[in-house]
Design a protein around this motif. Structure first.
Motif, mmCIF file in Angstrom:
data_model
loop_
_atom_site.group_PDB
_atom_site.id
_atom_site.type_symbol
_atom_site.label_atom_id
_atom_site.label_comp_id
_atom_site.label_asym_id
_atom_site.label_seq_id
_atom_site.Cartn_x
_atom_site.Cartn_y
_atom_site.Cartn_z
ATOM 1 N N ILE A 189 0.835 -1.202 0.000
ATOM 2 C CA ILE A 189 0.000 0.000 0.000
ATOM 3 C C ILE A 189 0.871 1.254 0.000
ATOM 4 C CG2 ILE A 189 -1.654 1.324 1.371
ATOM 5 C CD1 ILE A 189 -2.837 -1.390 2.250
ATOM 6 N N SER A 190 1.929 1.256 0.794
ATOM 7 C CA SER A 190 2.804 2.416 0.850
ATOM 8 C C SER A 190 3.484 2.661 -0.489
ATOM 9 C CB SER A 190 3.853 2.236 1.957
ATOM 10 O OG SER A 190 4.614 3.415 2.126
ATOM 11 N N HIS A 191 3.899 1.593 -1.158
ATOM 12 C CA HIS A 191 4.524 1.744 -2.475
ATOM 13 C C HIS A 191 3.534 2.316 -3.483
ATOM 14 C CE1 HIS A 191 8.675 0.334 -2.503
ATOM 15 N NE2 HIS A 191 8.341 -0.534 -1.564
ATOM 16 N N ALA A 192 2.283 1.871 -3.413
ATOM 17 C CA ALA A 192 1.275 2.338 -4.367
ATOM 18 C C ALA A 192 0.934 3.798 -4.147
ATOM 19 C CB ALA A 192 0.017 1.485 -4.257
ATOM 20 N N THR A 193 0.876 4.237 -2.885
ATOM 21 C CA THR A 193 0.412 5.590 -2.589
ATOM 22 C C THR A 193 1.534 6.596 -2.393
ATOM 23 O OG1 THR A 193 0.258 5.058 -0.211
ATOM 24 C CG2 THR A 193 -1.716 4.740 -1.554
ATOM 25 N N ARG A 194 2.732 6.119 -1.982
ATOM 26 C CA ARG A 194 3.830 7.045 -1.678
ATOM 27 C C ARG A 194 5.120 6.720 -2.410
ATOM 28 N NH1 ARG A 194 3.015 6.781 4.881
ATOM 29 N NH2 ARG A 194 0.757 6.993 4.845
ATOM 30 N N GLY A 195 5.180 5.537 -3.015
ATOM 31 C CA GLY A 195 6.383 5.165 -3.742
ATOM 32 C C GLY A 195 7.517 4.728 -2.858
ATOM 33 N N ARG A 196 7.232 4.320 -1.617
ATOM 34 C CA ARG A 196 8.291 3.928 -0.681
ATOM 35 C C ARG A 196 7.771 2.862 0.272
ATOM 36 N NH1 ARG A 196 7.252 5.886 4.400
ATOM 37 N NH2 ARG A 196 5.885 7.689 4.602
ATOM 38 N N ASP A 197 8.718 2.221 0.998
ATOM 39 C CA ASP A 197 8.341 1.255 2.022
ATOM 40 C C ASP A 197 7.652 1.955 3.186
ATOM 41 O OD1 ASP A 197 9.372 -0.903 0.658
ATOM 42 O OD2 ASP A 197 11.298 -0.882 1.720
ATOM 43 N N ALA A 198 6.773 1.230 3.852
ATOM 44 C CA ALA A 198 6.179 1.738 5.077
ATOM 45 C C ALA A 198 7.211 1.682 6.190
ATOM 46 C CB ALA A 198 4.952 0.904 5.452
ATOM 47 N N THR A 199 7.112 2.626 7.120
ATOM 48 C CA THR A 199 7.977 2.595 8.288
ATOM 49 C C THR A 199 7.302 1.776 9.389
ATOM 50 O OG1 THR A 199 7.013 4.664 9.103
ATOM 51 C CG2 THR A 199 8.995 4.823 7.749
ATOM 52 N N PRO A 200 8.062 1.239 10.337
ATOM 53 C CA PRO A 200 7.464 0.427 11.397
ATOM 54 C C PRO A 200 6.379 1.190 12.165
ATOM 55 C CG PRO A 200 9.844 0.194 11.412
ATOM 56 C CD PRO A 200 9.534 1.305 10.444
ATOM 57 N N GLN A 201 5.266 0.505 12.422
ATOM 58 C CA GLN A 201 4.158 1.066 13.192
ATOM 59 C C GLN A 201 3.569 2.329 12.558
ATOM 60 O OE1 GLN A 201 3.183 -0.868 15.714
ATOM 61 N NE2 GLN A 201 4.936 -2.164 15.239
ATOM 62 N N GLU A 202 3.642 2.421 11.230
ATOM 63 C CA GLU A 202 3.136 3.619 10.552
ATOM 64 C C GLU A 202 1.616 3.570 10.449
ATOM 65 O OE1 GLU A 202 4.325 6.413 6.756
ATOM 66 O OE2 GLU A 202 4.891 4.311 6.734
ATOM 67 N N ARG A 203 0.948 4.433 11.180
ATOM 68 C CA ARG A 203 -0.511 4.450 11.206
ATOM 69 C C ARG A 203 -1.105 5.107 9.968
ATOM 70 N NH1 ARG A 203 -2.886 7.074 16.310
ATOM 71 N NH2 ARG A 203 -4.782 6.394 15.250
ATOM 72 N N GLY A 204 -0.285 5.836 9.230
ATOM 73 C CA GLY A 204 -0.790 6.536 8.056
ATOM 74 C C GLY A 204 -1.396 5.610 7.024
ATOM 75 N N ILE A 205 -0.895 4.377 6.931
ATOM 76 C CA ILE A 205 -1.458 3.413 5.975
ATOM 77 C C ILE A 205 -2.910 3.128 6.319
ATOM 78 C CG2 ILE A 205 -1.254 1.082 5.047
ATOM 79 C CD1 ILE A 205 1.029 2.951 4.260
ATOM 80 N N ASP A 206 -3.190 2.874 7.579
ATOM 81 C CA ASP A 206 -4.553 2.599 8.004
ATOM 82 C C ASP A 206 -5.456 3.811 7.773
ATOM 83 O OD1 ASP A 206 -3.881 -0.016 9.017
ATOM 84 O OD2 ASP A 206 -2.906 0.996 10.678
#
Length: 240
Positions: free
Chosen positions: A185-202
């Protein structure tokens, strides 16, 4: 420079504006700056940039208000500049339509990496859109991938989407009945890996569900796979 990407930096701190203008210009971007919302609006009235760096703590209209202003008629990528420890500000920014955030203090190199990732995602999304000409139907919705128009087939209502909303919806549509984890999801929306415990994805998934009127507990479109991610479960058809 051919196809030089334009970046608008909105920050009331003179030193930060000067630093970012110098560093981003050296990185190959065409940079303009604004110290407040009034200056930002004046520059947008002349020409929209390819990306906006928007500080939250501004005199007059704050970054949240300005993010809402931009989202009234544009899907230009927005990166919010937030306080290092204020997760609430980060979440509010995403809920209002920002695409990503970076906490102060940050290294210019880290910021450039975020900018490149988001601009790359935006270009990939445009390329994908051009290659998909057929409208898509699911649940009670019709999505035109060319115009990015999402329409409810019962009420006839059009729903506004940001570029991140559209990118996330296309990710799910292209991978029906498949588990999408936070990195995907992070790659699709931001072009990068998600960071640990990143609530922004939810937050981004929640925002899309709100657009689709898809109740989280009784979801018929996007299901939560607890501890793992999300899955698009609605049936999909393509118009001929």
């Amino acid at each position: 420079m051919v196809n030089q990407k334009r970046i608008l930096v909105v920050d009331d701190d003179f030193e930060i504006r000067e630093l970012l203008q110098e560093y981003l210009s050296k990185a190959g971007y065409d940079v303009t700056t604004a110290q407040n919302g009034q200056e930002m609006k004046a520059k947008l009235a002349v020409q929209y940039p390819d990306l906006i760096l928007l500080d939250i703590m501004l005199p007059g209209d704050d970054g949240f208000t300005l993010c809402k202003y931009v989202r009234q008629d544009s899907t230009v990528p927005i990166i919010m500049l937030t306080a290092v420890s204020d997760e609430t500000d980060q979440i509010i920014g995403l809920e209002l339509g920002a695409d990503d955030y970076i906490a102060k203090p940050f290294s210019p190199r880290q910021l450039v990496a975020r900018i490149r990732a988001l601009l790359r995602r935006t270009q990939q999304l445009q390329d994908t859109t051009l290659s998909k000409q057929k409208a898509i139907r699911f649940a009670h919705w019709r999505l035109d991938p060319v115009t990015q128009r999402l329409n409810h087939q019962v009420t006839g209502q059009d729903v506004e989407m940001t570029s991140s909303d559209f990118a996330l919806l296309m990710l799910f549509i292209e991978h029906p009945q498949q588990l999408m984890d936070r990195n995907a999801i992070s790659h699709a929306t931001r072009g990068r890996d998600a960071t640990p415990q990143e609530r922004g994805i939810d937050v981004q998934v929640s925002r899309l569900r709100q657009r689709l009127k898809d109740n989280g507990r009784q979801s018929t479109i996007i299901k939560t796979v607890r501890g793992n991610g999300y899955m698009f479960v609605a049936d999909i058809t393509y118009e001929s």
